[in-house]
Design an enzyme around this catalytic site. Structure first.
Site, PDB file in Angstrom:
ATOM      1  N   ASP A  15       0.647  -0.793   0.219  1.00  0.00           N
ATOM      2  CA  ASP A  15       0.060  -0.089  -0.032  1.00  0.00           C
ATOM      3  C   ASP A  15       1.306   1.153   0.231  1.00  0.00           C
ATOM      4  OD1 ASP A  15      -2.263  -1.793   0.180  1.00  0.00           O
ATOM      5  OD2 ASP A  15      -2.066  -2.275   2.461  1.00  0.00           O
TER       6      ASP A  15
ATOM      7  N   GLU B  40     -10.622   0.655  -3.442  1.00  0.00           N
ATOM      8  CA  GLU B  40     -10.681   1.075  -2.773  1.00  0.00           C
ATOM      9  C   GLU B  40      -9.653   2.154  -2.749  1.00  0.00           C
ATOM     10  OE1 GLU B  40      -9.371  -2.588  -0.482  1.00  0.00           O
ATOM     11  OE2 GLU B  40      -8.078  -2.883  -2.305  1.00  0.00           O
TER      12      GLU B  40
END
Length: 559
Positions: free
Chosen positions: A15, A189
């Site tokens: 991420d 997302e």
């Protein structure tokens, strides 16, 4: 132009959120159940990266009891040019049972990337993966996934945006639902906002965290939309460019989308940065499975792709494709070289605080159980809970960064009770680890060395392969080769290494091999090497480690 190798940050570094401030680049990555929380890496050339600090170092969050793969998710770094402050937003995922996904999101600020960071300010519990955007007019916005729990509605939900009061943490006005994704891959997302040439661009992750993962993009003239999708209808970066329709499918695996022609898999969850020379790059996560398998021991790592803007204002990879590559073209100002052995470690314990590469699952590193002061020159670890514990396991660990490497340490340990152990091993989470340890013999007459193991929550005692340890002192070694672990020991530095038992199959110590939360496909964190100690007797024993060494035998290029 010079080409460089991905990943730029090997091992658990998922991420990635990248920013540039002047000529310095920074990347923040997720840390899940590990302390300190939120790794921050630094580079001056986008090629060579080093760990410099963590954002959550002072018990800002309590990670005890965290189930795999919950914890600290998707930190987002930003820099406010008007106030010259660094900002960090993150989610604390506390529950994933029943696919409820209960997360609280926060923001912190600092005048320096090294901190001190302000106390976390609560943002929302609407979902996860918050990102901050500082607009030119001085307003601030937060984008996030609104997690959907209603039966019959598209999962996982909408990407939403709201104006935010960063000083006090309150949402200004209403949340605006802007998209459920820009392609048919679903699972939108990690929304991140950028402004370029009159458009607001929304970069999102899609396709789940597995083999269908990708980076999608849309744009709008107004920050709350409406957003038009990239006209290709496909991700702008992915490891698997074949078309996929999976709207509403919550599956994070999508093993059918594995690309047999690529070493790099799972490319997705990207973050955009511009160089001083107006070159553009996306940092994104990816994985490298063991050959011939869909198992990823190293978790999700960070890679880089060079990007360009088309004549009609869309972001795309510089080569015109959307297939993530194992090499990337470096910035014009970078000539190299790329240090492919920078992840080797050779740690001694001469400083007051342990080396910053060490991380600890669930609990924080505090001097009452780990320090270098009680026996100067050694890392002393006081034995605590069993390694099955999600509360107080006495483990000091570093990220595994290769699929072929050696870890070595030396330990002094004098156990007096059968529940006291100390040694060296591999660790994924509290249910999954393997450990070469010193402990008492069954009759209590000797100190021995043997292997203990946890596999999917079961305890395995390899009690028929043991050796007596004279003087309570041993060198311990672990060789990891493509999912196979071999343990060895010796009692003086002049002796030959002696193998204990045979090679152990530890391929299950991988994202897809462990038993994470029900309904999830294992985890998405990554493998660690560790030294540690257990004392379920009186919490009175100590283990003294004189050094800790990791040597990677394959570089990130060769893996």
């Amino acid at each position: 132009m010079t080409s460089f190798n991905n990943p730029i940050i090997p091992g658990m570094a998922p991420d990635p959120s990248i920013i540039r401030v002047d000529h310095d680049y920074y990347i923040a990555t997720s840390t899940f159940h590990w302390n300190p929380g939120v790794q921050i890496f630094h580079s001056r050339d986008l090629v060579n990266w080093s760990l410099i600090t963590y954002a959550l170092q002072h018990d800002e969050v309590n990670l005890r009891g965290t189930n795999t793969p919950a914890g600290i998710w998707a930190p987002h770094l930003s820099y406010d040019e008007q106030t010259h402050k660094y900002w960090l937003a993150y989610s604390h995922m506390q529950n994933m049972a029943g696919r409820e996904f209960n997360a609280d999101s926060y923001a912190m600020s600092a005048d320096s990337i090294y901190g001190p960071w302000s106390a976390p300010v609560y943002l929302t519990s609407i979902g996860f993966d918050p990102a901050l955007f500082h607009d030119a007019d001085g307003k601030h916005y937060v984008s996030i996934l609104e997690w959907e729990t209603r039966t019959g509605y598209q999962a996982p939900g909408h990407i939403v945006i709201a104006e935010i009061d960063l000083e006090n943490g309150g949402i200004i006005g209403d949340w605006h639902r802007v998209t459920t994704g820009f392609t048919t891959r679903g699972c939108a997302e990690a929304p991140q906002l950028y402004h370029h040439d009159g458009y607001y661009y929304l970069l999102i992750a899609a396709g789940g965290t597995g083999y269908a993962h990708g980076v999608e993009i849309g744009r709008a003239k107004q920050i709350f939309g409406p957003y038009e999708p990239n006209p290709t209808g496909e991700p702008i970066i992915t490891s698997s460019p074949q078309h996929l329709f999976s709207l509403g499918d919550p599956d994070a695996g999508h093993f059918e989308m594995i690309n047999p022609h690529s070493r790099m898999q799972k490319a997705g969850h990207g973050s955009l940065v511009q160089t001083p020379d107006d070159e553009w790059y996306v940092a994104h996560l990816m994985s490298r499975p063991l050959k011939g398998t869909t198992l990823n021991p190293l978790g999700r790592e960070t890679s880089l792709q060079k990007m360009t803007w088309t004549s009609d204002g869309w972001l795309q990879m510089a080569d015109g494709s959307n297939l993530a590559k194992s090499t990337f073209e470096g910035p014009r100002a970078t000539s190299g070289p790329q240090d492919l052995t920078a992840d080797d470690l050779d740690i001694t314990f001469q400083t007051v605080t342990p080396d910053q590469h060490f991380m600890t699952p669930y609990q924080s590193q505090t001097t009452d159980w780990v320090n270098t002061t009680e026996r100067p020159g050694y890392l002393r670890i006081h034995g605590r809970n069993s390694f099955f514990s999600q509360v107080n396991p006495a483990i000091m660990a570093t990220r595994a960064t290769s699929l072929n490497y050696t870890v070595q340490t030396t330990v002094d340990f004098a156990p007096v009770h059968y529940s006291q152990t100390a040694g060296l091993g591999l660790y994924y989470d509290s249910n999954n680890w393997i450990y070469l340890c010193l402990c008492p013999s069954a009759d209590g007459q000797h100190t021995i060395v043997k292997v203990l193991q946890a596999k999917l929550g079961d305890r395995l005692d390899h009690r028929f392969d043991v050796a007596i340890v004279p003087a309570n002192h041993a060198d311990l070694k672990l060789d990891y080769v493509n999912g196979q672990a071999t343990f060895a020991y010796r009692f003086t530095a002049t002796e030959d290494w002696l193998t204990l038992g045979s090679a152990y199959d530890v391929t299950y110590l991988s994202d897809e091999g462990v038993n994470g939360e029900p309904g999830e496909i294992g985890g998405f964190t990554g493998l660690f090497n560790f030294i540690g100690s257990v004392d379920a007797y009186q919490h009175a024993s100590v283990a003294d480690f004189s050094h800790y060494q990791v040597r990677n035998h394959l570089t990130r290029k060769e893996n």
